[in-house]
Design a protein around this motif. Structure first.
Motif, PDB file in Angstrom:
ATOM      1  N   UNK A  81      50.371  52.044-105.743  1.00 40.22           N
ATOM      2  CA  UNK A  81      49.341  51.725-106.502  1.00 40.22           C
ATOM      3  C   UNK A  81      48.729  50.737-105.744  1.00 40.22           C
ATOM      4  N   UNK A  82      47.410  50.178-106.311  1.00 40.23           N
ATOM      5  CA  UNK A  82      47.012  48.871-106.587  1.00 40.23           C
ATOM      6  C   UNK A  82      47.458  47.774-106.714  1.00 40.23           C
ATOM      7  N   UNK A  83      48.359  48.010-107.436  1.00 42.27           N
ATOM      8  CA  UNK A  83      49.011  46.542-108.218  1.00 42.27           C
ATOM      9  C   UNK A  83      50.064  46.420-107.993  1.00 42.27           C
ATOM     10  N   UNK A  84      50.656  47.635-106.789  1.00 45.03           N
ATOM     11  CA  UNK A  84      51.906  46.999-105.871  1.00 45.03           C
ATOM     12  C   UNK A  84      51.866  46.060-105.769  1.00 45.03           C
ATOM     13  N   UNK A  85      50.557  46.882-104.789  1.00 46.95           N
ATOM     14  CA  UNK A  85      50.790  45.251-102.406  1.00 46.95           C
ATOM     15  C   UNK A  85      50.404  43.807-103.721  1.00 46.95           C
ATOM     16  N   UNK A  86      49.312  44.024-104.096  1.00 47.98           N
ATOM     17  CA  UNK A  86      48.963  42.768-104.264  1.00 47.98           C
ATOM     18  C   UNK A  86      50.074  41.940-105.669  1.00 47.98           C
ATOM     19  N   UNK A  87      50.692  42.479-106.238  1.00 49.33           N
ATOM     20  CA  UNK A  87      51.390  41.792-107.299  1.00 49.33           C
ATOM     21  C   UNK A  87      52.437  41.340-105.956  1.00 49.33           C
ATOM     22  N   UNK A  88      53.285  41.905-105.295  1.00 47.35           N
ATOM     23  CA  UNK A  88      53.960  41.999-104.000  1.00 47.35           C
ATOM     24  C   UNK A  88      53.190  40.319-102.995  1.00 47.35           C
ATOM     25  N   UNK A  89      51.817  41.035-103.074  1.00 42.06           N
ATOM     26  CA  UNK A  89      51.658  39.403-101.807  1.00 42.06           C
ATOM     27  C   UNK A  89      51.178  38.502-102.679  1.00 42.06           C
ATOM     28  N   UNK A  90      51.904  38.355-103.470  1.00 41.98           N
ATOM     29  CA  UNK A  90      50.639  37.429-104.459  1.00 41.98           C
ATOM     30  C   UNK A  90      50.756  35.872-103.948  1.00 41.98           C
ATOM     31  N   UNK A  91      52.364  35.496-103.815  1.00 43.81           N
ATOM     32  CA  UNK A  91      52.877  34.137-103.409  1.00 43.81           C
ATOM     33  C   UNK A  91      52.573  33.988-101.960  1.00 43.81           C
ATOM     34  N   UNK A  92      52.345  34.879-100.787  1.00 39.90           N
ATOM     35  CA  UNK A  92      52.780  35.259 -99.542  1.00 39.90           C
ATOM     36  C   UNK A  92      51.718  33.958 -98.804  1.00 39.90           C
ATOM     37  N   UNK A  93      52.372  33.364 -98.065  1.00 33.20           N
ATOM     38  CA  UNK A  93      52.020  32.614 -96.822  1.00 33.20           C
ATOM     39  C   UNK A  93      52.159  32.860 -95.363  1.00 33.20           C
ATOM     40  N   UNK A  94      52.689  34.567 -95.422  1.00 37.65           N
ATOM     41  CA  UNK A  94      52.965  34.872 -94.040  1.00 37.65           C
ATOM     42  C   UNK A  94      53.101  36.847 -95.179  1.00 37.65           C
ATOM     43  N   UNK A  95      52.690  37.149 -94.396  1.00 37.34           N
ATOM     44  CA  UNK A  95      52.558  38.864 -94.460  1.00 37.34           C
ATOM     45  C   UNK A  95      52.736  39.247 -93.322  1.00 37.34           C
ATOM     46  N   UNK A  96      53.302  40.512 -93.183  1.00 36.02           N
ATOM     47  CA  UNK A  96      53.623  40.820 -91.818  1.00 36.02           C
ATOM     48  C   UNK A  96      53.467  42.768 -92.363  1.00 36.02           C
ATOM     49  N   UNK A  97      52.587  43.578 -91.829  1.00 39.82           N
ATOM     50  CA  UNK A  97      52.348  44.821 -92.440  1.00 39.82           C
ATOM     51  C   UNK A  97      51.678  45.560 -90.805  1.00 39.82           C
ATOM     52  N   UNK A  98      52.293  47.076 -91.071  1.00 38.03           N
ATOM     53  CA  UNK A  98      52.216  48.064 -90.715  1.00 38.03           C
ATOM     54  C   UNK A  98      50.901  48.045 -89.239  1.00 38.03           C
ATOM     55  N   UNK A  99      50.106  48.124 -88.200  1.00 34.22           N
ATOM     56  CA  UNK A  99      49.197  48.342 -87.740  1.00 34.22           C
ATOM     57  C   UNK A  99      48.605  49.151 -88.676  1.00 34.22           C
ATOM     58  N   UNK A 100      47.542  48.779 -89.393  1.00 35.55           N
ATOM     59  CA  UNK A 100      46.435  49.570 -89.531  1.00 35.55           C
ATOM     60  C   UNK A 100      45.393  50.834 -89.194  1.00 35.55           C
ATOM     61  N   UNK A 101      45.682  51.101 -87.379  1.00 37.62           N
ATOM     62  CA  UNK A 101      45.009  52.050 -86.500  1.00 37.62           C
ATOM     63  C   UNK A 101      46.317  52.760 -87.439  1.00 37.62           C
TER      64      UNK A 101
END
Length: 361
Positions: A81-101
């Protein structure tokens, strides 16, 4: 181009040392096969790491990471949900995510990532990916390969035919100009970049002054002046310096730092806006890489228009990539060098920063 500006591609993954890393993945196999070698490097460097997948295989992934020497990584199921990733990433200074493509999950996570986080996408490495000019490669050490193989064994038999000694990443920087609010926060510190004390800053200012071809200039324009250390030194070579910064507290400190200099005028200003009067020198120091495409194009065009015939533009930028920046220093200088209204006069490139003086055609 020579030096680091013409470095071959693909590039090695930079020597970043994040404090808190968040990995978003569609399934455990993507984590283990796609990024776990880099995670070993960061984990061994002291980073805290959180991994979230969109499947219910947390126990299996946890066992795989433990087999790779990372027993206390926090693993859980991602709330998309919209809140899920935002809460997870709030304090990150680096993130790795699947290629958007490849996966909408990457788009969702990137949209939620804070502006202060270094943003990377990944996919399971193929020979074609490794040859891509925008790829950054993490080449696994023999130890990392052995540990990764142990982690793969914990998953059973995931299907992947790519190389096992390299992982491939793509930077996903913000596309818009870094918000002024971010710099306002930084200037809560009296000297957020250590311009008064760090050798990098002192050496860079000395190189700027040494690179200026003319002994004396009439009017100089310096946007993003910060606290005014370079401003003060420019004033010794110029009849007048028009300095500006978008952050009021920086402007106040710059005024204090140059209060005894009658030829310095400091005001609040944000690129691409520049003073309307002609200039003999425009100084872009540690600012162009923070600009989105439109603001970068408009700012350089405004500077060229501002320069009198024979006037000069000097630019100096840190080479590593700031998290808030849409580009790195090398890319900003490639843009300048390609501008048809400017001709290069001086170039300096080292392992820390790039400097160019360009004259108006």
């Amino acid at each position: 181009m020579t030096g680091l500006l013409g470095a071959p591609r693909p590039r090695p993954f930079p020597d970043e040392r994040p404090r808190h890393v968040v990995v978003v993945a569609a399934c455990p196999a993507d984590v283990v096969l796609g990024v776990s070698g880099l995670l070993q490097r960061w984990y061994d460097g002291g980073a805290s790491i959180v991994v979230a997948t969109s499947t219910d295989d947390a126990a299996m992934l946890g066992a795989s990471l433990k087999a790779q020497g990372m027993p206390d990584i926090d693993v859980h199921r991602l709330d998309q949900s919209a809140a899920g990733p935002a809460a997870l990433l709030r304090d990150a200074d680096a993130c790795l995510v699947p290629c958007p493509d490849d996966h909408t999950l990457g788009e969702i996570a990137l949209a939620a990532a804070p502006v202060t986080a270094h943003r990377w996408s990944y996919r399971l490495a193929t020979p074609d990916d490794i040859r891509r000019p925008d790829a950054f490669l993490h080449r696994l050490t023999e130890r990392q390969q052995r540990r990764k193989a142990d982690g793969v064994a914990e998953l059973g038999s995931p299907v992947h035919t790519g190389p096992d000694d390299v992982e491939v990443f793509f930077r996903q920087p913000p596309t818009r100009t870094a918000p002024v609010s971010r710099f306002t926060e930084l200037y809560d510190d009296d000297d957020p970049w250590g311009v008064a004390t760090k050798w990098y800053e002192r050496r860079k200012r000395a190189m700027v002054l040494a690179a200026l071809p003319n002994q004396r200039y009439g009017t100089a324009v310096e946007p993003a002046c910060g606290t005014g250390f370079l401003t003060r030194e420019l004033a010794g070579r110029c009849d007048r310096v028009l300095a500006s910064d978008p952050v009021p507290s920086a402007v106040r400190r710059c005024r204090e730092h140059t209060a005894d200099l009658s030829n310095v005028d400091v005001s609040i200003g944000t690129l691409p806006d520049l003073p309307p009067e002609p200039a003999d020198l425009v100084v872009f120091s540690e600012i162009l890489y923070y600009l989105g495409d439109d603001d970068l194009t408009a700012s350089v065009a405004a500077a060229v228009e501002l320069l009198r015939p024979g006037g000069q533009l000097i630019a100096v930028h840190w080479l590593p990539w700031a998290a808030e920046a849409p580009r790195d220093g090398a890319a900003a200088h490639r843009f300048l060098l390609a501008h048809t209204g400017l001709t290069p006069q001086v170039e300096h490139v080292d392992e820390r920063f790039v400097l160019h003086v360009l004259g108006r055609r």
